[in-house]
Design a protein around this motif. Structure first.
Motif, PDB file in Angstrom:
ATOM      1  N   GLU A 213       0.665  -1.375  -0.116  1.00  0.00           N
ATOM      2  CA  GLU A 213       0.117  -0.154   0.250  1.00  0.00           C
ATOM      3  C   GLU A 213       0.631   1.378  -0.083  1.00  0.00           C
ATOM      4  O   GLU A 213       2.140   1.155   0.439  1.00  0.00           O
ATOM      5  N   THR A 214       0.130   2.257  -0.320  1.00  0.00           N
ATOM      6  CA  THR A 214       0.867   3.804  -0.058  1.00  0.00           C
ATOM      7  C   THR A 214      -0.173   4.319   0.846  1.00  0.00           C
ATOM      8  O   THR A 214      -1.119   4.688   0.635  1.00  0.00           O
ATOM      9  N   VAL A 215       0.631   4.671   1.687  1.00  0.00           N
ATOM     10  CA  VAL A 215       0.173   5.511   3.007  1.00  0.00           C
ATOM     11  C   VAL A 215       0.791   6.878   3.608  1.00  0.00           C
ATOM     12  O   VAL A 215       2.157   6.959   3.118  1.00  0.00           O
ATOM     13  N   GLY A 216       0.289   7.831   3.837  1.00  0.00           N
ATOM     14  CA  GLY A 216       0.883   9.018   4.645  1.00  0.00           C
ATOM     15  C   GLY A 216       0.929   8.813   6.072  1.00  0.00           C
ATOM     16  O   GLY A 216       0.015   8.310   6.690  1.00  0.00           O
ATOM     17  N   VAL A 217       2.090   9.278   6.877  1.00  0.00           N
ATOM     18  CA  VAL A 217       2.152   9.203   8.255  1.00  0.00           C
ATOM     19  C   VAL A 217       2.377  10.314   8.821  1.00  0.00           C
ATOM     20  O   VAL A 217       3.189  11.094   8.181  1.00  0.00           O
ATOM     21  N   ASP A 218       1.725  10.529  10.051  1.00  0.00           N
ATOM     22  CA  ASP A 218       2.234  11.764  10.694  1.00  0.00           C
ATOM     23  C   ASP A 218       2.872  11.089  12.130  1.00  0.00           C
ATOM     24  O   ASP A 218       2.595  10.131  12.533  1.00  0.00           O
ATOM     25  N   LYS A 219       4.091  11.812  12.105  1.00  0.00           N
ATOM     26  CA  LYS A 219       5.098  11.414  13.364  1.00  0.00           C
ATOM     27  C   LYS A 219       4.343  12.227  14.535  1.00  0.00           C
ATOM     28  O   LYS A 219       4.189  13.129  14.600  1.00  0.00           O
ATOM     29  N   GLY A 220       3.862  11.398  15.563  1.00  0.00           N
ATOM     30  CA  GLY A 220       3.536  11.758  16.687  1.00  0.00           C
ATOM     31  C   GLY A 220       4.132  11.880  17.870  1.00  0.00           C
ATOM     32  O   GLY A 220       5.190  11.372  18.151  1.00  0.00           O
ATOM     33  N   TYR A 221       3.405  12.423  19.082  1.00  0.00           N
ATOM     34  CA  TYR A 221       4.079  12.416  20.392  1.00  0.00           C
ATOM     35  C   TYR A 221       3.385  11.457  21.290  1.00  0.00           C
ATOM     36  O   TYR A 221       4.137  10.445  21.905  1.00  0.00           O
ATOM     37  N   SER A 222       2.029  11.193  21.149  1.00  0.00           N
ATOM     38  CA  SER A 222       1.198  10.386  22.051  1.00  0.00           C
ATOM     39  C   SER A 222       1.734   8.818  21.614  1.00  0.00           C
ATOM     40  O   SER A 222       1.485   7.986  22.207  1.00  0.00           O
TER      41      SER A 222
END
Length: 460
Positions: A213-222
């Motif tokens: 798959e092709t996905v976007g990710v957000d690097k989070g703190y929690s």
């Protein structure tokens, strides 16, 4: 791709440790001299071989074997070069901000690559800002060449023989491994509070077992990552970071109070420094915390790569500018965010498992509405994003959707300045608002009249 394997030796014989420590201190002096002489402009276009030959002509005596100081010299020059190359990345950003002319950019990039940046005033200024004169702080490491160390087995345990300060005599170090996994190649021995770490490199095994798959990710703190499908990876990261930050905050407050007492009462100074201001427990706790963080983040990244072949992530190499005042405690916790470890995990694991990471511009991905094509409509409050119609969605999921959309955005490149990104998004928002006219409970979009519900469905 090279990876590092670390072998430990705890509770080494005191005399052996003192011999290694003495050797590391002598080599630390060489490191300090190399950084002092060649840690800035004087280190340009000079190799460790040239310095080595000059020192040999002078018959320099450093109190250690020739192989030991030669390997230390080579390691230092390599560190200086890596530091200089890292500084050039910042200068390249300044070049892109200064001019958009391809020919001028090519000229500046060429001067930077050939280390001829002193001939251009702009490049010289930028390198002075980002390439400061380095200083050595390492006095506990020994570099051992591959042909100068040997391993052998004794009672099922692996032992390592390394040169000592006495010619033709070695120091035997027991390691927590077997001969099958013995360290190989050039070794780096690090001394820490009576314990010995042996660092060796090995070739990573590359596989092609990533997802499709092709996905976007957000690097989070929690959590470590949230992808554009709403799936969470590495839950509990924030609790781990925050709890350790709160513990160290209280710990250092008490240590500072004891340090103040030792200064005010000299007769108690020696006793307080001996019993209350040591670093052994803190260093051990810090190593444990790093190991926990690394395990959690790398496990989460492997799970992400199990799903995705193409991963679109934010480029967070530049410092995050923010005018918001979160408060003293929140700022302290955010300062311990392991974004560098997250980026390294993505890069290394994706390379080993056949996945691809595309970095995109991170500006305003958290402040725009992904359900309305990234328009600046809505407000983020903590972990929630409030849309213009009152609907509330998870903020990191919304950001991950915007990150994925940036992959095919022709107007916003990875290096577009954040002010330009804001202008582009604001123009898109203004165009959308001009096409949308309020007609009571319905809306007019072009030649179509839509209810609010139909409008939302049209843009989801």
């Amino acid at each position: 791709m090279k990876l590092t394997r670390i072998h430990h030796c705890k509770n080494l014989n005191v005399q052996k440790y003192k011999q290694l420590e003495k050797q590391a201190v002598l080599l630390g002096r060489i490191r300090s001299e190399v950084w002092a002489k060649y840690g800035a402009i004087s280190g340009l276009n000079i190799s460790d071989r040239a310095i080595r030959d000059a020192w040999m002509k002078e018959s320099r005596d450093f109190g250690v074997s020739a192989n030991a100081w030669k390997e230390t010299l080579r390691d230092c020059i390599g560190d200086i070069k890596a530091y200089r190359e890292a500084s050039k990345d910042k200068v390249k950003q300044a070049i892109r901000k200064r001019t958009s002319c391809n020919n001028e950019q090519k000229r500046l990039y060429t001067l930077l690559k050939k280390d001829e940046w002193m001939t251009d005033n702009f490049l010289h200024r930028q390198m002075r800002n980002h390439f400061k004169h380095g200083v050595n702080h390492t006095h506990n490491q020994i570099i051992v060449r591959a042909d100068m160390c040997k391993t052998f087995e004794l009672n099922g345990q692996c032992w390592l023989k390394v040169p000592s300060l006495v010619p033709r005599q070695t120091i035997k170090i027991p390691l927590n491994t077997t001969v099958d996994f013995a360290p190989q190649g050039t070794l780096r021995i690090i001394l820490k509070n009576g314990n010995v770490e042996v660092h060796s490199t090995y070739d990573a095994v590359e596989t092609q077992d990533c997802g499709q798959e092709t996905v976007g990710v957000d690097k989070g703190y929690s959590e470590a990552f949230v992808d554009s499908d709403g799936e969470v990876y590495g839950n509990g990261l924030g609790k781990l970071i925050s709890s350790e930050s709160d513990y160290l905050n209280q710990k250092y407050k008490r240590r500072n109070k004891l340090r103040a007492i030792s200064k005010a009462k000299p007769h108690k100074k020696q006793k307080i420094e001996l019993n209350n201001l040591g670093r052994k427990k803190l260093d051990k706790r810090q190593d444990t915390q790093k190991a926990k963080l690394k395990t959690l983040i790398f496990t989460a990244t492997h799970k992400l790569v199990d799903k995705a072949k193409v991963i679109v992530a934010e480029d967070l190499t530049s410092p995050i500018q923010s005018k918001r005042n979160y408060g003293k405690n929140t700022n302290r916790r955010l300062n311990t965010w392991a974004k560098g470890l997250l980026a390294n995990a993505l890069t290394s694991i994706s390379h080993r498992r056949g996945s691809t990471v595309h970095l995109v511009n991170s500006a305003y991905t958290s402040q725009s509405d992904s359900f309305l094509h990234g328009l600046l409509i809505g407000t983020r409050k903590g972990d929630r994003f409030h849309r213009f119609n009152g609907e509330v969605v998870q903020a990191d999921w919304n950001a991950a959707r915007n990150v994925l959309a940036r992959l095919n955005d022709n107007e916003i490149s990875r290096y577009t300045p954040y002010k330009t990104v804001k202008r582009i998004l604001q123009e898109r928002t203004d165009r959308y608002k001009s096409e949308l006219t309020d007609s009571g409970s319905s809306y007019t979009l072009g030649n179509k009249t839509l209810t609010e519900c139909e409008l939302l469905l049209d843009y989801v």
